[in-house]
Design an enzyme around this catalytic site. Structure first.
Site, PDB file in Angstrom:
ATOM      1  CG  HIS A  47     -63.433 -88.733 145.864  1.00 18.39           C
ATOM      2  ND1 HIS A  47     -61.410 -88.987 145.198  1.00 18.39           N
ATOM      3  CD2 HIS A  47     -62.756 -87.795 146.256  1.00 18.39           C
ATOM      4  CE1 HIS A  47     -60.549 -88.835 145.986  1.00 18.39           C
ATOM      5  NE2 HIS A  47     -61.977 -87.450 145.938  1.00 18.39           N
TER       6      HIS A  47
ATOM      7  CD  GLU B 157     -56.968 -86.566 154.962  1.00 11.87           C
ATOM      8  OE1 GLU B 157     -57.123 -86.383 153.658  1.00 11.87           O
ATOM      9  OE2 GLU B 157     -55.502 -87.276 154.432  1.00 11.87           O
TER      10      GLU B 157
END
Length: 788
Positions: A585, A516
């Site tokens: 999530h 990321e």
């Protein structure tokens, strides 16, 4: 993730050979040999000494200002900035950058004064008379302030004037002056000069590594023949961004034929190994290896052409850097050079080693041994031995360089301090991509998508709208390139890039590793170099892995650089919820991102919005975070009619999704929401209407820029406001909405502003708990009833 390469099970016993020999301290030539072989000229040899003296004088000035209570020569000035000095390391930026072209780029670190000075010095030395004249003329204020004029001057005189301006702007930035390279917004640790390829120094250890890779990816994409040289300290190469960046730069798909263009990324990773992070010693303490370059074979079979170089010998640096730069320029990158050196001062000037009593993490004995290898003194002796200059001439040069630095420092200290009224200058640019240059209009389509023939009178899904937006912008402008995890062959975790690989090929959309920080960091660098990247972070939860790159780099880079660059970077990510995915999530973290000035934030609530806002984001010349909602991708609530014609939705204008009349006699309320919760609020509003309550529902669309006026106008009609968002209530973005609304609409409110949001816990996995966790219609209705 690629069908072209099958991974067939093969468990044949054996051994894997990893690594090879890395050349170490191999250089052994004289100046005379280098001149004879045509690698150096007598003038270049003298320029190298002058550049090192330029750096040494600049940093010695900081030492004296700090240690002599603001006295430097005849100057009295209280310098309060950072003091991370590279005294003793001058050979590295001088030697490496002397091989670069003006158009080549560098990235730098918090100890980067030398990198900045050397990049400007050698860029000026390479300019022709016309370019020098234009450079001096370009900043009339500085030119006049310094009493310079390029009229009727020889080339050498123009060079000297340009160097005065360069030094002045560097010291002025150090002193926080408006005439500094970054108008005083960056200071000592963030000097940048984009006009000469200096993409900026970085106070975050390793912060620029991803940017360097991204700039290299852009150079590779444009085939412009430029390279990127990243100067980064040894401490950075124990940081996660170093691994992510080097892995990304070495991805096999750049060279193995998966992409049409088979060229390596033209980036050189320069490890400035002065032996210590801050006090942590690389060899023997905080790593398990002797040389950081030993790790190079973990990134490709060639070991990144790694080499360990004597960073105290400017000739050795020139030799190694030239080979690496030439190789990278020829498509053989990336390269890794580890320059061994030391810093004669501490991490900063508060870290002293003047006496035996000062010893903490290193000894006086060690320092004295390194001081015998002073790069300036040893190189000066070599120049004398080669009969290129006399000792007397060197002393004259040193005196002249000192006097110039003193004179320029006085002028810099007396320069203009920034006006607090201009606090926001450089935070954003107002520009967008209106016209695409002809050379970037010719997008090659390998496949014609079916949606080109769709009926615009039939609703499409949110997901389909995202794909259309990406397609249209990629077709419009070849500089729009996509990368991220699983977005190519697989089409993304939520299939929101499905089919784009087939249409545009892997040169325009490609996968990365799960990196990321590397994804966002490389996106910044590519944007700085001229691409318009769209990078994807699969879940907003994963943005936390990249917060430095998002919040310290993307958000701040334009402002800290004095507004110099444009950063047309789009970061797509998603929020979910309601699927039992639990706390890592399912978060809605928009408030975290909104806390960092310099980012625009978009949260579409339906397909029409998703397409128009995403297209606007890609054309905007600022970093934009587009937060899509997973539950809208295929859900009927996300569907809407979407034009096939080109359209954009401007930022900073909220949309009234359900409007009520001002003179309505019923009970009234304003409900403010964004993203998926807009559809929930609309359902609740319909039910409230049946109970005699009229709700005006407002969709913020963009959290920044934030449209407060539409909210105020609504509250003037209703007298009440309710904010609905999926994120936890404590410190959620609703708190900012409420604060601004009560400041600007207090006189029109009949009661307190309330919020319907998630409780202050991580999202739970159990269905019963998650249902209780998420806002819904019933909670909205119950809260509205309590307000009435």
């Amino acid at each position: 993730m690629v069908r072209e390469i099958n991974i067939i099970p093969d468990f044949t016993p054996g051994f894997v050979g990893v690594g090879g020999e890395i050349p170490k301290f191999q250089y052994n030539k004289s100046i005379t040999q280098e001149i004879k072989e045509g690698n150096l000229t007598p003038q270049k040899c003298l320029d190298i000494l002058e550049c090192m003296l330029l750096i040494r004088n600049f940093e010695q000035m900081i030492v004296e200002l700090k240690e002599k209570k603001g006295k430097y020569g005849s100057l009295k000035y209280l310098y309060i900035g950072a003091s991370h000095l590279s005294i003793g390391q001058e050979a590295i930026p001088t030697g490496a950058i002397s091989n670069l072209r003006i158009q080549d780029c560098i990235t730098s670190s918090h100890r980067g004064h030398g990198d900045s000075l050397a990049k400007g010095y050698f860029a000026i030395k390479q300019m022709d008379e016309k370019s020098l004249f234009e450079l001096i003329e370009s900043d009339k204020k500085v030119r006049n302030y310094l009493g310079l004029s390029p009229q009727n001057k020889s080339k050498n005189e123009l060079i000297q004037q340009a160097l005065q301006i360069h030094l002045f702007r560097a010291i002025a930035e150090l002193f926080g002056k408006e005439e500094g390279y970054c108008h005083g917004r960056g200071g000592s640790m963030h000097i940048a000069d984009f006009s000469k390829g200096h993409l900026g120094a970085n106070a975050i250890v390793g912060g620029s590594l991803g940017m360097a890779v991204g700039a290299g990816i852009a150079s590779r994409f444009f085939s412009d023949g430029t390279v990127v040289f990243s100067f980064t300290g040894d401490g950075a190469f124990n940081n996660g961004i170093a691994h992510e960046s080097m892995n990304m730069a070495n991805m096999a798909q750049f060279t193995n034929g998966l992409m049409r263009k088979k060229r390596g990324v033209p980036v050189i990773f320069g490890i400035v190994n002065n032996q210590y992070g801050m006090s942590g010693q690389e060899r023997g303490e905080v790593t398990g290896i002797d040389f950081l370059s030993e790790r190079a074979f973990g990134y490709n079979k060639q070991g990144m052409h790694a080499e360990i170089v004597n960073g105290m010998d400017v000739l050795a640096v020139i030799d190694a850097a030239k080979r690496a730069i030439d190789g990278a320029r020829n498509g053989e990158g990336p390269y890794l050079l580890e320059f061994w050196c030391t810093r004669y001062k501490g991490h900063s000037l508060s870290d002293r080693l003047d006496r035996k009593e000062d010893e903490t993490y290193r000894t006086v004995e060690e320092l004295k041994a390194w001081e015998k290898l002073d790069p300036i003194e040893n190189y000066s002796k070599k120049l004398v031995e080669a009969n290129l200059v006399t000792k007397e001439k060197i002393e004259e040069l040193k005196k002249r360089m000192r006097e110039r630095n003193e004179a320029i420092a006085i002028k810099a200290a007396e320069a203009t301090s920034p006006n607090p009224k201009d606090m926001y200058q450089g935070l954003f640019t107002n520009s967008v991509s209106k016209e695409v240059p002809d050379k970037f209009k010719q997008s090659i389509l390998f496949h014609k998508p079916d949606f080109l023939n769709r009926d615009p009178n039939i609703e499409i899904t949110y997901r389909e709208a995202v794909i259309e937006a990406l397609f249209e912008e990629m077709r419009r402008d070849t500089r729009v390139v996509l990368w991220g995890e699983d977005i190519a062959d697989y089409g993304g975790a939520f299939h929101a890039t499905e089919g784009l690989l087939k249409i545009f090929g892997r040169d325009r959309i490609f996968n990365t590793a799960i990196s990321e920080a590397g994804i966002i960091g490389s996106g910044i660098g590519a944007a700085l170099k001229g691409l318009r990247p769209v990078v994807e972070i699969m879940y907003i939860d994963f943005v936390l892995q990249a917060m430095d790159q998002l919040a310290n780099q993307a958000a701040k880079w334009k402002y800290m650089s004095g507004g110099q660059p444009t950063i047309p970077l789009t970061i797509r990510t998603t929020i979910g919820g309601g699927k039992g995915y639990a706390g890592q999530h399912s978060q809605s973290l928009e408030a975290v991102i909104a806390h960092f000035p310099g980012l625009k934030i978009v949260m579409p609530s339906n397909a029409y919005e998703a397409k128009g806002l995403l297209k606007m984001a890609i054309r905007d010349n600022n970093p934009v975070v587009v937060i899509e909602h997973q539950n809208l991708y295929r859900h009927p609530r996300g569907k809407s009619l979407v034009p096939k014609d080109d359209y954009l939705i401007p930022f900073g204008k909220a949309a009234i999704r359900r409007k009520i009349e001002k003179d309505s006699s019923k009970n009234k309320i304003t409900i403010i929401s964004w993203s998926y919760m807009v559809s929930v609020a609309l359902k609740a509003a319909e039910r409230l209407s049946q109970e005699g309550v009229e709700a005006e529902v407002i969709d913020l669309r963009t959290l920044y820029p934030f449209d407060i006026q539409t909210l105020v106008n609504s509250v003037k009609k209703t007298g009440k406001a309710l904010i609905v968002h999926q994120a936890v209530q404590f410190m959620g973005f609703g708190a900012e909405v409420a604060a601004q609304l009560q400041e600007k609409a207090f006189d029109y409110l009949d009661g307190p502003i309330l919020r319907v949001a998630a409780p202050n816990t991580p999202p739970p996995a159990a269905p019963t708990l998650e249902r209780a966790f998420l806002p819904n219609e019933d909670k909205i209705i119950k809260t509205v009833e309590s307000m009435l």
